[in-house]
Structure formats: C-alpha cells, structure tokens
Design an enzyme around this catalytic site. Structure first.
Site, PDB file in Angstrom:
ATOM      1  N   LYS A 117     -42.422  27.698  -1.507  1.00 18.26           N
ATOM      2  CA  LYS A 117     -43.184  26.515  -1.106  1.00 18.26           C
ATOM      3  C   LYS A 117     -43.722  25.867  -2.371  1.00 18.26           C
ATOM      4  O   LYS A 117     -44.032  26.554  -3.351  1.00 18.26           O
ATOM      5  CB  LYS A 117     -44.359  26.935  -0.220  1.00 18.26           C
ATOM      6  CG  LYS A 117     -44.968  25.825   0.574  1.00 18.26           C
ATOM      7  CD  LYS A 117     -44.277  25.642   1.913  1.00 18.26           C
ATOM      8  CE  LYS A 117     -44.852  24.497   2.698  1.00 18.26           C
ATOM      9  NZ  LYS A 117     -44.185  24.330   3.996  1.00 18.26           N
ATOM     10  N   VAL A 172     -44.951  15.902  13.852  1.00 11.87           N
ATOM     11  CA  VAL A 172     -44.458  16.872  14.829  1.00 11.87           C
ATOM     12  C   VAL A 172     -45.178  16.713  16.166  1.00 11.87           C
ATOM     13  O   VAL A 172     -44.553  16.680  17.234  1.00 11.87           O
ATOM     14  CB  VAL A 172     -44.644  18.325  14.321  1.00 11.87           C
ATOM     15  CG1 VAL A 172     -44.092  19.306  15.353  1.00 11.87           C
ATOM     16  CG2 VAL A 172     -43.951  18.532  12.982  1.00 11.87           C
ATOM     17  N   GLY A 192     -49.466  14.078  14.698  1.00  7.91           N
ATOM     18  CA  GLY A 192     -48.742  13.577  13.526  1.00  7.91           C
ATOM     19  C   GLY A 192     -47.248  13.586  13.780  1.00  7.91           C
ATOM     20  O   GLY A 192     -46.783  13.436  14.920  1.00  7.91           O
ATOM     21  N   GLY A 248     -53.625  17.462  16.998  1.00  5.24           N
ATOM     22  CA  GLY A 248     -52.836  16.794  15.955  1.00  5.24           C
ATOM     23  C   GLY A 248     -51.655  16.057  16.547  1.00  5.24           C
ATOM     24  O   GLY A 248     -50.791  16.653  17.179  1.00  5.24           O
TER      25      GLY A 248
HETATM   26  P1  NAD Z   1     -48.752  15.268   9.823  1.00  2.00           P
HETATM   27  O1  NAD Z   1     -49.593  15.141   8.620  1.00  2.00           O
HETATM   28  O2  NAD Z   1     -47.759  14.198  10.145  1.00  2.00           O
HETATM   29  O3  NAD Z   1     -49.669  15.438  11.133  1.00  2.00           O
HETATM   30  C1  NAD Z   1     -50.864  16.145  11.163  1.00  2.00           C
HETATM   31  C2  NAD Z   1     -51.782  15.403  12.141  1.00  2.00           C
HETATM   32  O4  NAD Z   1     -52.943  16.191  12.343  1.00  2.00           O
HETATM   33  C3  NAD Z   1     -52.241  14.052  11.627  1.00  2.00           C
HETATM   34  O5  NAD Z   1     -52.060  13.083  12.634  1.00  2.00           O
HETATM   35  C4  NAD Z   1     -53.717  14.266  11.297  1.00  2.00           C
HETATM   36  O6  NAD Z   1     -54.486  13.098  11.470  1.00  2.00           O
HETATM   37  C5  NAD Z   1     -54.070  15.334  12.308  1.00  2.00           C
HETATM   38  N1  NAD Z   1     -55.226  16.149  11.960  1.00  2.00           N
HETATM   39  C6  NAD Z   1     -55.616  16.633  10.748  1.00  2.00           C
HETATM   40  N2  NAD Z   1     -56.719  17.381  10.858  1.00  2.00           N
HETATM   41  C7  NAD Z   1     -57.028  17.394  12.181  1.00  2.00           C
HETATM   42  C8  NAD Z   1     -58.055  18.010  12.939  1.00  2.00           C
HETATM   43  N3  NAD Z   1     -58.999  18.767  12.367  1.00  2.00           N
HETATM   44  N4  NAD Z   1     -58.070  17.818  14.278  1.00  2.00           N
HETATM   45  C9  NAD Z   1     -57.123  17.055  14.861  1.00  2.00           C
HETATM   46  N5  NAD Z   1     -56.118  16.445  14.196  1.00  2.00           N
HETATM   47  C10 NAD Z   1     -56.087  16.608  12.874  1.00  2.00           C
HETATM   48  O7  NAD Z   1     -48.033  16.694   9.705  1.00  2.00           O
HETATM   49  P2  NAD Z   1     -46.802  17.258  10.533  1.00  2.00           P
HETATM   50  O8  NAD Z   1     -45.564  17.085   9.729  1.00  2.00           O
HETATM   51  O9  NAD Z   1     -46.857  16.750  11.935  1.00  2.00           O
HETATM   52  O10 NAD Z   1     -47.129  18.815  10.498  1.00  2.00           O
HETATM   53  C11 NAD Z   1     -48.147  19.365  11.326  1.00  2.00           C
HETATM   54  C12 NAD Z   1     -48.245  20.853  11.054  1.00  2.00           C
HETATM   55  O11 NAD Z   1     -46.984  21.470  11.342  1.00  2.00           O
HETATM   56  C13 NAD Z   1     -48.559  21.230   9.601  1.00  2.00           C
HETATM   57  O12 NAD Z   1     -49.338  22.381   9.580  1.00  2.00           O
HETATM   58  C14 NAD Z   1     -47.187  21.528   9.002  1.00  2.00           C
HETATM   59  O13 NAD Z   1     -47.254  22.426   7.917  1.00  2.00           O
HETATM   60  C15 NAD Z   1     -46.521  22.171  10.187  1.00  2.00           C
HETATM   61  N6  NAD Z   1     -45.061  22.083  10.136  1.00  2.00           N
HETATM   62  C16 NAD Z   1     -44.443  20.878  10.066  1.00  2.00           C
HETATM   63  C17 NAD Z   1     -43.061  20.820  10.041  1.00  2.00           C
HETATM   64  C18 NAD Z   1     -42.331  19.503  10.005  1.00  2.00           C
HETATM   65  O14 NAD Z   1     -41.118  19.477  10.286  1.00  2.00           O
HETATM   66  N7  NAD Z   1     -43.000  18.392   9.725  1.00  2.00           N
HETATM   67  C19 NAD Z   1     -42.303  21.996  10.080  1.00  2.00           C
HETATM   68  C20 NAD Z   1     -42.970  23.221  10.175  1.00  2.00           C
HETATM   69  C21 NAD Z   1     -44.352  23.251  10.204  1.00  2.00           C
END
Ligand code: NAD
Length: 347
Positions: free
Chosen positions: A79, A183, A181, A179
C-alpha cells in the site's frame, strides 16, 4: 515494533520518500511478495502526524496481503500513503514524483486508486512507471474499481442475509450505510434495486439528500448511523468504525462493508461475536476492486468475467461461515487464519 508503533505487522520493505520540489511525502509499504508483486492502492490523505500515516500504511498493506491471498490473486500485499500537503501544490507534479518512487521499487509494488486518488492521478503515474493499474483503456477492460468493490460487498450482504437472517432475498431487508462515496453510492444503488430499505449518512449532506430522493433512503445523523435499527450495517467510510465505543450500540445482526480496517483491534471482533453480531471481514468482502485492477494489470478477462469472479465473494462468505461453525471462533479470526495459510501458497 517498528518506531514504537504498537502491534506493527512485519514488512518486507518500507520506503519513506520525500521530494522537496513537489512537496511529495510518501510511504510505500511492501508487506509480502510471497504470492507475487505487492499490489495495493495509494491513499492521499491528511494525517494528524507522520506516525499516524505510517501506522495506516502498514496496517493497510498487511490487509492487502490477506485480501489478495483470500481472493486467490497471484499478488502479495502493499500500500502507498501520500501525506496530502497543507498548502498549494501541483497535483500532476506530485503524482509524477510518486510515480518515480513506485518505479524505484522496480515492480515489487504495483499501485492503483484508493481514498483520495483518481483515475487521472493514476494516468499521470502511468506516464512514469508501468507498475500501476486502475486506468480506463480504450476498448479494453479496466478503470475505476469502486463499482466492482460495491458488487462484492453487495453479494456478501446477500450471502450473509441468507445464512444469518434466513432471508432468501434482500427485499425489505434494512441496511444502514455509513459513507456514500465511490463505493457506498454504487452499493446503495445495488441494494435499492434489490428492494432493501436504506438508512444512510455521510459527512457530505448533499450526498445524503441525493440518496433520499433517488433511493427513498432515510437520512441519519453521522453520529447515529452505527446504532440504527437495521438488519445490516455497511461501514463504507474510513477505518476503525468498530471499536470499544461503537460495538456496544450496534443493533444490526450483520456488519459487512467496504471500509478497510473496520475493526480497531482484534478484540472488537470478539466483542461483536459476543453480542451475536456477525462481522464479515472487510478484506474478504471488499476484494472486488483489487480483483478488477489485478485482472486489468494482467490484461486478463473482460467486464462479465471480472463481475463473475467478484461474485464468487459470496461463495467465500458461505465457506467462511461454515468454517466459523466448525472452529467455534469468530469470522475475523477464521478469515485471518485462512488468509495467512494462503499467504505462503502461490495460486
Ligand atoms: P470515498 O472517499 O469516495 O468515500 C468515502 C465517503 O465517506 C465520502 O463520501 C465521505 O464524505 C464519507 N465519510 C467520511 N467520513 C465519514 C464519517 N465519519 N461518517 C460518514 N461518512 C463519512 O472512498 P471510497 O472509494 O468509496 O472508499 C470507501 C472505503 O472503502 C475506504 O475505507 C476504502 O479504503 C475502502 N475501499 C475502497 C475500494 C474502492 O474500490 N474504492 C476498495 C476496497 C476498499
């Protein structure tokens, strides 16, 4: 323990790098190359301290080893974390410098998107080094891994609902999403299409409003989502959502979400089990994205084949829950042993 950090996973290699010209400060952590080159995304984030960034990188990197092994991918785990500069910076130049750092590891680490990084950033990295994935290619499979991650979490929730709740479909099943975001939003779409009833939160109120309109979701305050009266809780924000303060208030019977490192400590997994809550380990259910970028990197498969491979996360969840029944311990501990056994095997 490395630099006095508690419970630090042993790593093959950790590169701490700076580039004063661009403001790059990055950590590239190679946990294991036993199964192949270390593969894992790059996080771009503000941290309270450099040590907190190192701690995050090392935990995430170890998690990638376990995730890649359980997903039967021919890759080890690694990572990268880039400490987001506080002032102005040239994003293209910063990611070019990051690309040079990736290149310096000569293929022992392969990068992709993670929280805070985009396909545009990865295109910039690709101009410097071939050891990068997650980039849309004309006429070929690839790009943003988040819809694939969401699909894997969705099929895991389906399998958990069958196994734990005895529900053959998600129609009417209540799911809380922390969240919305990249995903979380795709997951909300899949769940809504399957008839689930959603309770959602995000620190970004606009996303919550959109979910209320588009999915008929119920909005919850950020600090109340974990205690929502639901069947399933899906943490899809940042890590350590499951900790000594939050575990006692959770009302869901199943926890399954996309966020990495959801358990603050292994004891929190035990505490969930004691409360009769089934925790589906993050690195098992959120492997869809790495499956996607790994196949893209190797030039294998197409959209349908990769979606089918991600769909097999459901079978792993079923197998995990069968193993848990036999072992009489927690899903987190069973998954850990299962993944560690695979860490030393090549696929
Ligand atoms: P992202 O940054 O697009 O989305 C995260 C969302 O969470 C955002 O909308 C943010 O505003 C919200 N957020 C942050 N803190 C918060 C809180 N305290 N309460 C509520 N909402 C909150 O990220 P993502 O790509 O959607 O990834 C989300 C999680 O999944 C991360 O932990 C990431 O490591 C994990 N992940 C993502 C992927 C991927 O394909 N993107 C793959 C494996 C794991």
């Amino acid at each position: 323990s490395l630099f006095g950090l508690p419970e630090q996973p042993a790593h093959e290699r950790v590169l701490l790098t700076t580039d004063p010209a661009t403001g790059l400060q990055a950590i590239l952590a190679v946990h294991s190359t036993a199964r192949g080159p270390a593969f894992g995304g790059c996080r771009f984030w503000h941290y309270d301290s450099d040590l907190a960034a190192l701690h995050d990188a090392l935990r995430l990197s170890q998690g990638m080893s376990l995730k890649n092994a359980l997903a039967d991918l021919p890759f080890g785990g690694g990572k990268a974390v880039i400490l987001k500069p506080r002032g102005d910076f040239d994003r293209d130049a910063l990611f070019a410098a990051f690309g040079r750092a990736v290149q310096s590891l000569r293929g022992s680490y392969i990068t992709a998107e993670d929280v805070g990084t985009t396909t545009t950033d990865m295109r910039g990295v690709r101009a410097i080094t071939p050891y990068v994935s997650g980039i849309p290619r004309d006429g070929a499979f690839g790009g943003d891994p988040s819809p694939k991650t969401a699909w894997g979490v969705f099929v895991a929730i389906q399998a958990g609902a069958r196994h734990v709740l005895g529900r053959p479909s998600l129609d009417g099943v209540r799911v809380a999403l922390q969240g919305l975001g990249a995903v979380g939003w795709h997951l909300a779409e899949f769940l809504h299409q399957a008839g689930a009833r959603l309770v959602v939160t995000d620190v970004d109120a606009a996303k919550v409003e959109r979910a209320v309109v588009q999915f008929g979701a119920q909005a919850a305050p950020v600090n109340e989502i974990l205690a929502a009266d639901v069947d399933v809780l899906a943490p899809c924000a940042l890590g350590a959502a499951l900790n000594a303060q939050t575990v006692p208030v959770i009302r869901a019977r199943i926890v399954a979400g996309a966020a990495n490192n959801q358990l603050a400590t292994p004891a929190d997994g035990d505490a969930l089990q004691q409360r009769g809550i089934c925790y589906l380990p993050d690195y098992l259910v959120n492997a869809g994205g790495i499956i996607s970028v790994a196949r893209e990197y190797r030039g294998e498969g197409d959209e349908a084949a990769v979606m089918a491979e991600v769909g097999r996360i459901a079978e792993r969840v079923e197998e995990l829950l069968d193993r848990v029944r036999v072992a009489g311990t927690t899903p987190a501990r069973v998954a850990d042993d299962w993944a560690r056994a695979k860490l030393v095997q090549t696929s």
